[in-house]
Write a protein that holds these residues in place. Structure first.
Motif, PDB file in Angstrom:
ATOM      1  N   HIS A 178      32.976  75.059  41.914  1.00 32.53           N
ATOM      2  CA  HIS A 178      33.768  74.074  41.256  1.00 32.53           C
ATOM      3  C   HIS A 178      33.191  72.531  41.537  1.00 32.53           C
ATOM      4  O   HIS A 178      32.495  72.295  42.428  1.00 32.53           O
ATOM      5  CB  HIS A 178      35.261  74.231  41.870  1.00 32.53           C
ATOM      6  N   PRO A 179      33.690  71.579  40.746  1.00 29.71           N
ATOM      7  CA  PRO A 179      33.177  70.074  41.166  1.00 29.71           C
ATOM      8  C   PRO A 179      33.600  69.706  42.639  1.00 29.71           C
ATOM      9  O   PRO A 179      34.825  70.310  43.020  1.00 29.71           O
ATOM     10  CB  PRO A 179      33.786  69.183  40.049  1.00 29.71           C
ATOM     11  N   GLN A 180      32.997  68.923  43.106  1.00 30.56           N
ATOM     12  CA  GLN A 180      33.338  68.523  44.423  1.00 30.56           C
ATOM     13  C   GLN A 180      33.646  66.905  44.318  1.00 30.56           C
ATOM     14  O   GLN A 180      33.077  66.265  43.644  1.00 30.56           O
ATOM     15  CB  GLN A 180      32.245  68.525  45.635  1.00 30.56           C
ATOM     16  N   TYR A 181      34.630  66.299  45.245  1.00 35.77           N
ATOM     17  CA  TYR A 181      34.735  64.963  45.324  1.00 35.77           C
ATOM     18  C   TYR A 181      35.117  64.437  46.709  1.00 35.77           C
ATOM     19  O   TYR A 181      35.524  65.254  47.454  1.00 35.77           O
ATOM     20  CB  TYR A 181      36.349  64.654  44.574  1.00 35.77           C
ATOM     21  N   MET A 188      35.147  53.346  39.790  1.00 34.05           N
ATOM     22  CA  MET A 188      34.724  52.893  38.487  1.00 34.05           C
ATOM     23  C   MET A 188      35.894  53.334  37.602  1.00 34.05           C
ATOM     24  O   MET A 188      35.458  54.040  36.458  1.00 34.05           O
ATOM     25  CB  MET A 188      33.148  53.380  38.133  1.00 34.05           C
ATOM     26  N   GLU A 189      37.062  53.301  37.948  1.00 32.80           N
ATOM     27  CA  GLU A 189      38.362  53.823  37.205  1.00 32.80           C
ATOM     28  C   GLU A 189      38.219  55.253  37.007  1.00 32.80           C
ATOM     29  O   GLU A 189      38.829  55.655  35.805  1.00 32.80           O
ATOM     30  CB  GLU A 189      38.252  52.958  35.956  1.00 32.80           C
ATOM     31  N   LYS A 190      37.369  55.885  37.697  1.00 28.81           N
ATOM     32  CA  LYS A 190      37.726  57.408  37.630  1.00 28.81           C
ATOM     33  C   LYS A 190      38.418  57.866  38.804  1.00 28.81           C
ATOM     34  O   LYS A 190      37.888  57.748  40.090  1.00 28.81           O
ATOM     35  CB  LYS A 190      36.104  58.061  37.536  1.00 28.81           C
ATOM     36  N   GLU A 191      39.207  58.887  38.566  1.00 27.50           N
ATOM     37  CA  GLU A 191      40.177  59.331  39.875  1.00 27.50           C
ATOM     38  C   GLU A 191      39.809  60.518  40.285  1.00 27.50           C
ATOM     39  O   GLU A 191      39.257  61.563  39.323  1.00 27.50           O
ATOM     40  CB  GLU A 191      41.826  59.218  39.330  1.00 27.50           C
ATOM     41  N   VAL A 192      40.101  60.946  41.399  1.00 26.44           N
ATOM     42  CA  VAL A 192      39.934  62.269  42.041  1.00 26.44           C
ATOM     43  C   VAL A 192      40.966  63.137  41.490  1.00 26.44           C
ATOM     44  O   VAL A 192      42.320  62.549  41.360  1.00 26.44           O
ATOM     45  CB  VAL A 192      39.952  62.409  43.498  1.00 26.44           C
ATOM     46  N   PRO A 193      40.933  64.392  40.814  1.00 27.18           N
ATOM     47  CA  PRO A 193      42.023  65.278  40.175  1.00 27.18           C
ATOM     48  C   PRO A 193      43.115  65.161  41.355  1.00 27.18           C
ATOM     49  O   PRO A 193      42.864  65.404  42.658  1.00 27.18           O
ATOM     50  CB  PRO A 193      41.400  66.603  40.340  1.00 27.18           C
ATOM     51  N   THR A 194      44.480  64.760  41.022  1.00 28.77           N
ATOM     52  CA  THR A 194      45.519  64.789  42.034  1.00 28.77           C
ATOM     53  C   THR A 194      45.574  66.270  42.837  1.00 28.77           C
ATOM     54  O   THR A 194      46.043  65.859  43.857  1.00 28.77           O
ATOM     55  CB  THR A 194      46.816  64.236  41.274  1.00 28.77           C
ATOM     56  N   VAL A 195      45.495  67.142  42.027  1.00 26.53           N
ATOM     57  CA  VAL A 195      45.758  68.342  42.828  1.00 26.53           C
ATOM     58  C   VAL A 195      45.073  68.625  44.190  1.00 26.53           C
ATOM     59  O   VAL A 195      45.370  69.013  45.008  1.00 26.53           O
ATOM     60  CB  VAL A 195      45.572  69.695  41.957  1.00 26.53           C
ATOM     61  N   THR A 197      44.381  66.061  46.396  1.00 27.11           N
ATOM     62  CA  THR A 197      44.995  65.094  47.133  1.00 27.11           C
ATOM     63  C   THR A 197      46.373  65.460  47.558  1.00 27.11           C
ATOM     64  O   THR A 197      46.886  64.628  48.594  1.00 27.11           O
ATOM     65  CB  THR A 197      44.691  63.829  46.765  1.00 27.11           C
ATOM     66  N   ASP A 198      47.058  66.254  46.834  1.00 26.90           N
ATOM     67  CA  ASP A 198      48.445  66.656  47.091  1.00 26.90           C
ATOM     68  C   ASP A 198      48.680  67.607  48.277  1.00 26.90           C
ATOM     69  O   ASP A 198      49.863  67.323  48.693  1.00 26.90           O
ATOM     70  CB  ASP A 198      49.028  66.989  45.783  1.00 26.90           C
ATOM     71  N   GLY A 199      47.774  68.219  48.629  1.00 32.82           N
ATOM     72  CA  GLY A 199      48.008  68.886  49.907  1.00 32.82           C
ATOM     73  C   GLY A 199      48.610  70.379  49.674  1.00 32.82           C
ATOM     74  O   GLY A 199      48.760  71.262  50.661  1.00 32.82           O
ATOM     75  N   ASN A 200      48.817  70.739  48.499  1.00 28.24           N
ATOM     76  CA  ASN A 200      49.376  72.203  48.048  1.00 28.24           C
ATOM     77  C   ASN A 200      48.082  73.055  48.124  1.00 28.24           C
ATOM     78  O   ASN A 200      47.240  73.034  47.173  1.00 28.24           O
ATOM     79  CB  ASN A 200      49.974  72.076  46.837  1.00 28.24           C
ATOM     80  N   HIS A 201      47.844  73.850  49.333  1.00 31.98           N
ATOM     81  CA  HIS A 201      46.858  74.607  49.122  1.00 31.98           C
ATOM     82  C   HIS A 201      46.579  75.837  48.283  1.00 31.98           C
ATOM     83  O   HIS A 201      45.546  76.050  47.822  1.00 31.98           O
ATOM     84  CB  HIS A 201      46.533  75.467  50.660  1.00 31.98           C
ATOM     85  N   ARG A 202      47.713  76.269  47.945  1.00 25.36           N
ATOM     86  CA  ARG A 202      47.690  77.291  46.947  1.00 25.36           C
ATOM     87  C   ARG A 202      47.295  76.980  45.588  1.00 25.36           C
ATOM     88  O   ARG A 202      46.113  77.476  44.693  1.00 25.36           O
ATOM     89  CB  ARG A 202      49.075  78.012  46.605  1.00 25.36           C
ATOM     90  N   LEU A 203      47.907  75.727  45.250  1.00 23.54           N
ATOM     91  CA  LEU A 203      47.488  75.080  43.952  1.00 23.54           C
ATOM     92  C   LEU A 203      45.873  74.640  43.968  1.00 23.54           C
ATOM     93  O   LEU A 203      45.080  74.611  43.074  1.00 23.54           O
ATOM     94  CB  LEU A 203      48.128  73.897  43.705  1.00 23.54           C
ATOM     95  N   ILE A 204      45.506  73.906  45.069  1.00 20.82           N
ATOM     96  CA  ILE A 204      44.089  73.857  45.315  1.00 20.82           C
ATOM     97  C   ILE A 204      43.004  74.825  44.862  1.00 20.82           C
ATOM     98  O   ILE A 204      42.199  74.848  44.292  1.00 20.82           O
ATOM     99  CB  ILE A 204      43.979  73.107  46.734  1.00 20.82           C
ATOM    100  N   GLU A 205      43.599  76.022  45.692  1.00 21.92           N
ATOM    101  CA  GLU A 205      42.541  77.239  45.436  1.00 21.92           C
ATOM    102  C   GLU A 205      42.635  77.717  43.748  1.00 21.92           C
ATOM    103  O   GLU A 205      41.771  78.125  43.412  1.00 21.92           O
ATOM    104  CB  GLU A 205      43.162  78.398  46.465  1.00 21.92           C
ATOM    105  N   LYS A 206      43.888  77.684  43.335  1.00 24.69           N
ATOM    106  CA  LYS A 206      43.910  77.966  41.893  1.00 24.69           C
ATOM    107  C   LYS A 206      43.190  77.017  41.082  1.00 24.69           C
ATOM    108  O   LYS A 206      42.379  77.311  40.383  1.00 24.69           O
ATOM    109  CB  LYS A 206      45.483  78.007  41.295  1.00 24.69           C
ATOM    110  N   TRP A 207      43.046  75.646  41.405  1.00 27.64           N
ATOM    111  CA  TRP A 207      42.346  74.768  40.654  1.00 27.64           C
ATOM    112  C   TRP A 207      40.767  75.151  40.772  1.00 27.64           C
ATOM    113  O   TRP A 207      40.069  75.285  39.895  1.00 27.64           O
ATOM    114  CB  TRP A 207      42.663  73.415  41.046  1.00 27.64           C
TER     115      TRP A 207
END
Ligand SMILES: C[S@@+](CC[C@H](N)C(=O)[O-])C[C@H]1O[C@@H](n2cnc3c(N)ncnc32)[C@H](O)[C@@H]1O
Length: 377
Positions: A178-181, A188-195, A197-207
């Protein structure tokens, strides 16, 4: 693990493998790399190691004598003798699976060619396997040797920092990573995907998993056809499955549903194709309660009539001890899920009186084909 590199340019290999992570692994004695100068072994009074090719053609060919004497010296100093790989553009193309397999060896010797290559007779005498690092030609085997040693070494325990595991990386499980950040969160107005930085590990793994699949489909659609092994019922075939898989193939060809015997040598050949990542063949072990219960062998082809990738279900076998759990049925359903929309058609052969198999296939949505099949061998 021990590496010995037979080369005309030992300093070149030694220098590259003295830097960064691999350099540290050498210092920590997790690996050793010994670069041996083939030229030191020549008996030619002008220290020549090559000569003109018989039959003409451009360039020079490395002679047998210095390479053979160099090899003999290595063998004499090392017991047991090392496994010898000749890095060559005509070899099997290196992949993660092959590197993993080689990482289990205690001692690997890598022979580097130069000029137009090496006299075939010494290759026949000392080389166990030829490996290419890609379908292009370089001036010499030194860079391929470095690539091979780097790729193998980073899979050895202690080489990578504990937190960076090669198991999560591209190619290990048949997918790209997967892409890394990293910092800053906004650039440059490009944001890291919020998932992330939200700290929900289950959702991070799914993403991460979804992004891996998305990226692989886009960049390497050929890989996505060899799906991920994190499934419960199916898993990839590994080198360790050799004996049991050959045994199961043999049993499969002795079931009443099969019309012809097959020479046992074919099983070995097929196993090697699977392990080498041949794009036309794919196989899974069917598991039941974490035990090897059967296997499924698939082959890939293209059909104009079907409008895309056609997967032949060549062999589905469940060992007698594991029958009665609908494993063949479940395994095939998992395969359909794994391949998803990439496949336009599945095909299989079934003997006219194999009622049990036909029942399963009808239930799975197969229908009879009106064509008769013909073959030429
Ligand atoms: C110029 S190449 C020889 C190519 C050879 N004449 C041929 O057509 O196959 C010289 C050496 O570079 C190494 N080499 C070149 N390309 C390579 C590749 N893609 N993978 C591994 N080794 C390679 C091999 O050791 C080879 O002997």
């Amino acid at each position: 693990m021990k590496f010995t590199v037979m080369t005309l340019f030992p300093a070149m290999v030694d220098r590259v493998l003295n830097e960064s992570i691999i350099g540290r692994a050498r210092k920590k004695d997790i690996i050793s790399v010994d670069c041996v100068d083939i030229r030191e072994y020549t008996q030619d009074k002008h220290r020549r190691v090559d000569d003109y090719p018989f039959g003409g053609g451009g360039g020079m060919v490395m002679r047998c004598q210095p390479i053979y004497d160099c090899y003999q010296d290595i063998v004499q100093k090392n017991k047991p003798k090392p496994y010898v790989v000749y890095v060559s553009p005509r070899g099997t193309v290196l992949n993660q699976k092959k590197a993993k397999e080689l990482s289990t060896l205690p001692h690997l010797a890598v022979l580097c060619g130069h000029y137009e290559g090496i006299d075939q007779r010494v290759l026949d005498e000392i080389v166990d396997e030829e490996i290419s690092i890609g379908d292009y030609v370089l001036t010499g085997g030194e860079l391929p040797a470095c690539v091979l040693i780097d790729c193998i070494s980073r899979m050895l325990p202690g080489v990578l920092a504990e937190e960076s595991s090669y198991e999560n990386e591209s190619h290990y499980n048949g997918l790209l990573e997967h892409p890394q950040y990293t910092q800053p969160r906004s650039w440059m107005e490009k944001e890291v995907p919020t998932v992330l930085t939200d700290g929900n590990h289950r959702l991070i793994e799914k993403w991460k998993n979804e992004e891996s699949i998305k990226l692989t489909k886009k960049m390497r659609p050929d890989l996505i056809r060899r799906p991920v092994p994190d499934n419960k019922r199916l898993r990839f075939v590994t080198q360790e499955d050799h004996d049991i898989l050959i045994e199961m193939m043999d049993s499969f060809y002795h079931t009443p549903g099969v019309l012809h015997e097959v020479p046992k040598g074919y099983f070995e050949k097929t196993f090697q194709q699977i392990i080498n990542g041949d794009p036309y063949v794919n196989a899974y072990i069917i598991q039941f309660e974490r035990k090897t219960a059967g296997y499924c062998l698939l082959s890939h082809t293209y059909s104009n009539e079907a409008g895309g990738l056609t997967v032949w279900i060549e062999e589905v076998f469940v060992s007698p001890d594991f029958r009665g759990h609908k494993l063949a049925d479940k395994a095939l359903r998992e395969i359909f899920d794994l391949y998803g929309e990439d496949v336009s058609r599945y095909r299989l052969e079934v003997t006219a009186d194999n009622k049990t198999a036909k029942k399963i296939y009808y239930r799975l949505g197969f229908k009879m084909l009106d064509y008769q099949q013909m073959i030429k061998e």
